[in-house]
Design an enzyme around this catalytic site. Structure first.
Site, PDB file in Angstrom:
ATOM      1  N   SER A   1      -4.645  -4.325  -4.084  1.00 57.15           N
ATOM      2  CA  SER A   1      -5.067  -3.399  -5.147  1.00 57.15           C
ATOM      3  C   SER A   1      -4.002  -3.049  -6.184  1.00 57.15           C
ATOM      4  O   SER A   1      -4.330  -2.440  -7.196  1.00 57.15           O
ATOM      5  CB  SER A   1      -5.602  -2.103  -4.534  1.00 57.15           C
ATOM      6  OG  SER A   1      -6.918  -2.296  -4.084  1.00 57.15           O
TER       7      SER A   1
ATOM      8  N   SER B   1      -8.080  -2.397  -6.853  1.00 58.14           N
ATOM      9  CA  SER B   1      -8.672  -1.130  -7.237  1.00 58.14           C
ATOM     10  C   SER B   1      -7.839  -0.348  -8.254  1.00 58.14           C
ATOM     11  O   SER B   1      -8.381   0.509  -8.948  1.00 58.14           O
ATOM     12  CB  SER B   1      -8.912  -0.268  -5.999  1.00 58.14           C
ATOM     13  OG  SER B   1      -7.693   0.082  -5.386  1.00 58.14           O
TER      14      SER B   1
ATOM     15  N   LYS C   1      -2.477   6.959 -10.148  1.00 61.91           N
ATOM     16  CA  LYS C   1      -3.804   6.585  -9.642  1.00 61.91           C
ATOM     17  C   LYS C   1      -4.499   7.821  -9.075  1.00 61.91           C
ATOM     18  O   LYS C   1      -3.851   8.675  -8.453  1.00 61.91           O
ATOM     19  CB  LYS C   1      -3.648   5.495  -8.571  1.00 61.91           C
ATOM     20  CG  LYS C   1      -4.946   4.849  -8.122  1.00 61.91           C
ATOM     21  CD  LYS C   1      -4.675   3.713  -7.130  1.00 61.91           C
ATOM     22  CE  LYS C   1      -5.957   3.035  -6.666  1.00 61.91           C
ATOM     23  NZ  LYS C   1      -5.693   1.928  -5.722  1.00 61.91           N
TER      24      LYS C   1
END
Lengths: 473, 100
Positions: free
Chosen positions: A177, A153, A78
């Protein structure tokens, strides 16, 4: 290699048996990315040549018989986790050209094992969002239905794993997330116990809630990746010493059915009940539990997280690193840099956080939310308390509905409602996992949904055991 | 304890948060933020009589001393700075003399 059945565990065996090399494995994923990521946009950047070099180094280690669980395993990271020398932008214009000056602890651990880093994945800006629509660089599409969001996210990480653009990925979870995008793309996502994994080198959002965790195709892979990144770290004072693991087989699963009825779509509840029935058939006792304070978790979250974000993101001032908009006075450098660098959702949350912490309102909002957070923690402690015949784990759907269409949740409160079942685990600091529980049909498309399991702090093994039973049921 | 409708001055919040917010966005936020606050206010109804247990970790600090050799990160950090002057980050003047 057959991507459908490929897992970290099966790749490990094949690599060690020299059925294929780490370079061949990495090349296969790079080929998938080149062929398909144009239509998905899981990655913000792919590190082709570096990934090949890491794969070659892994092959040398394997040749000497010195492989670790993740040696030569191609991973996606990420965009809010630092790798020295690489851009880490948190999908924000503010950090578009920021290069990390050190490795996050989780990256250091993965490098030590000889893992391969394919690239950095898209996300909602500064991890604020549930769809990747808040990325400054355009959204990621759900590989199961490109007209829909992949969740967020960590949507880029989830899409990468779901579309075979990486064998596994790292994400971060502040209010869901990791788990929500895992559920919406049909994979496994784990939010570890608060303090289980170091956040050193994670771009901070809400530090009392943030955790790094794995997104993988199977529960077994989630355990392998979690075991590789966990542990106490002198650079993150909130990390906890490892405790002796609970090896007893979990037996009782509680479910707060009253709470689940609020807003969960009927066919999602059907999948949920079917999954519980399968677990019952495998010998688990399924018990209704009452947790009246659970319904406040979402509101508590949307006070605490913006409050912490407003202070954490104060560091982006255009002076030391990141975007800097030139202006006549230093005051204007601050306001113009932050006005231009932060996207709408980030600005909204900083302003909200500033309000709930402001004199005259902090007692009614921030301090009250902390008190309700404590009540929620106590409620979890009571539910799990073995001295009063508590449950081993708590089950809910991960989300109230499957993946939604782009633009469907332009009202911030509608987007926040995505997190209704996931925030409580961050608020209580407990570990939680999302495991696929089948699909529901929308507009003719099969859309995956997830089962969320929550265990007491330090109870990851319980989640892996029940999760594996869900997988094989 | 229920609150009366909080009055939200978004312009003042933007000044406090050092964020330039303009025009149409300001108007939108003047609606959105009170809506979000109206939702989160539901916590006023929660029962908060639970005891607060002592936290497991308290005042976790590293030992005093040099965490690393002085200067070893200087170049790496300055490479990320928008403006530098020698081994320092160049900053605009903070306090200026009022011209009379």
């Amino acid at each position: 290699m057959n991507f459908k059945t490929l897992t970290i565990a099966s790749a490990r065996r094949a690599l060690d048996a020299k059925e294929y090399s780490a370079l061949e494995l990495t090349d296969a994923y790079l080929k998938n990315i080149a062929a398909r990521d144009g239509g998905i946009h899981a990655y913000l950047e792919v590190w082709e040549s570096a990934a090949r070099a890491e794969a070659r180094a892994a092959d040398e280690r394997i040749a000497c018989g010195g492989s670790h669980p993740l040696t030569g395993i191609p991973l996606a990271v990420k965009d809010n986790i630092l790798i020295e020398g690489r851009v880490a932008s948190a999908a924000s214009k503010l950090l578009e050209n920021y290069r990390a000056t050190y490795d996050a602890t989780v990256i250091k651990k993965l490098k030590a094992q000889g893992a391969v880093f394919l690239g950095r994945t898209n996300m909602d800006e500064f991890a604020m969002g549930s769809s990747t629509e808040h990325s400054a660089f355009g959204p990621t599409k759900n590989p199961r239905d490109p007209s829909r969001v992949p969740g967020g996210s960590s949507g880029g990480s989830a899409a990468a794993v779901a579309a075979d653009l990486a064998l596994a990925a790292l994400g971060s979870d502040t209010g869901g997330s990791i788990r929500q995008p895992a559920a919406l793309t049909g994979i496994v996502g784990l939010k570890p116990t608060y303090g289980a994994v170091s956040r050193f080198g994670l771009i901070s959002f809400a530090s009392s809630l943030d955790q790094i965790g794995p997104l993988t195709k199977t529960v077994g892979d989630a355990k392998m990746l979690f075991d590789s990144i966990r542990g106490q770290d002198e650079n993150d004072s909130t990390t906890l010493p490892e405790r002796p693991e609970n090896v007893e087989k979990p037996r009782v699963i509680g479910t707060p059915r009253d709470f689940l009825k609020e807003g969960t779509e009927p066919d999602v509840l059907v999948r949920f009940e079917e999954t519980l029935a399968k677990l019952r058939a495998r010998g688990y006792e399924i018990r209704d539990i009452e947790m009246p304070n659970l319904s406040y978790a979402l509101a508590v979250y949307y006070i605490l997280a913006p409050a912490e974000a407003s202070t954490n993101l104060a560091r982006y001032d255009g002076i030391r690193y990141g975007l800097s908009v030139p202006a006549d006075s230093i005051q204007e450098v601050y306001t113009k840099t932050r006005g231009a660098g932060f996207g709408r959702e980030v600005r909204r949350r900083i302003l909200l956080g500033t309000f709930v912490l402001s004199a005259g309102y902090a007692d009614a909002y921030y301090r009250r939310a902390r008190a309700v957070q404590n009540a929620i923690r106590q409620e979890f402690a009571r539910a799990f308390d073995p001295s009063t015949d508590g449950v081993d784990a708590i089950a809910t759907p991960t989300t109230p509905a499957p993946a939604f269409k782009f633009g469907a949740k332009s009202d911030p409160l509608a987007m926040y409602a995505e997190d209704i079942f996931s925030t409580s685990a961050n608020i209580a600091g407990t570990p939680a996992i999302s495991v696929p529980m089948g699909a529901v049909v929308r507009d003719g498309a099969d859309l995956p949904v997830g089962l969320q399991l929550i265990a007491p702090q330090g109870g990851e093994e319980t989640l892996f055991k029940i999760g594996a039973d869900v997988e094989s049921a | 304890m229920f609150m009366s409708e909080p009055k939200v001055d978004v312009r003042a919040l933007a000044v406090l948060a050092h964020i330039e917010v303009r025009g149409a966005e300001l108007e939108k936020l003047e609606q959105e933020i009170p809506n979000i606050l109206a939702f989160v206010e539901t916590i006023q109804k929660a029962d908060i009589s639970a005891d607060t247990p002592a936290p497991e970790l308290r005042n976790v600090m590293r030992d005093d001393g040099e965490p690393h050799e002085s200067g070893m990160y200087t170049e790496r950090l300055l490479a990320q700075a928008p403006a530098r002057k020698g081994d320092r980050i160049a900053v605009k003047q903070v306090i200026s003399r009022e011209k009379s």
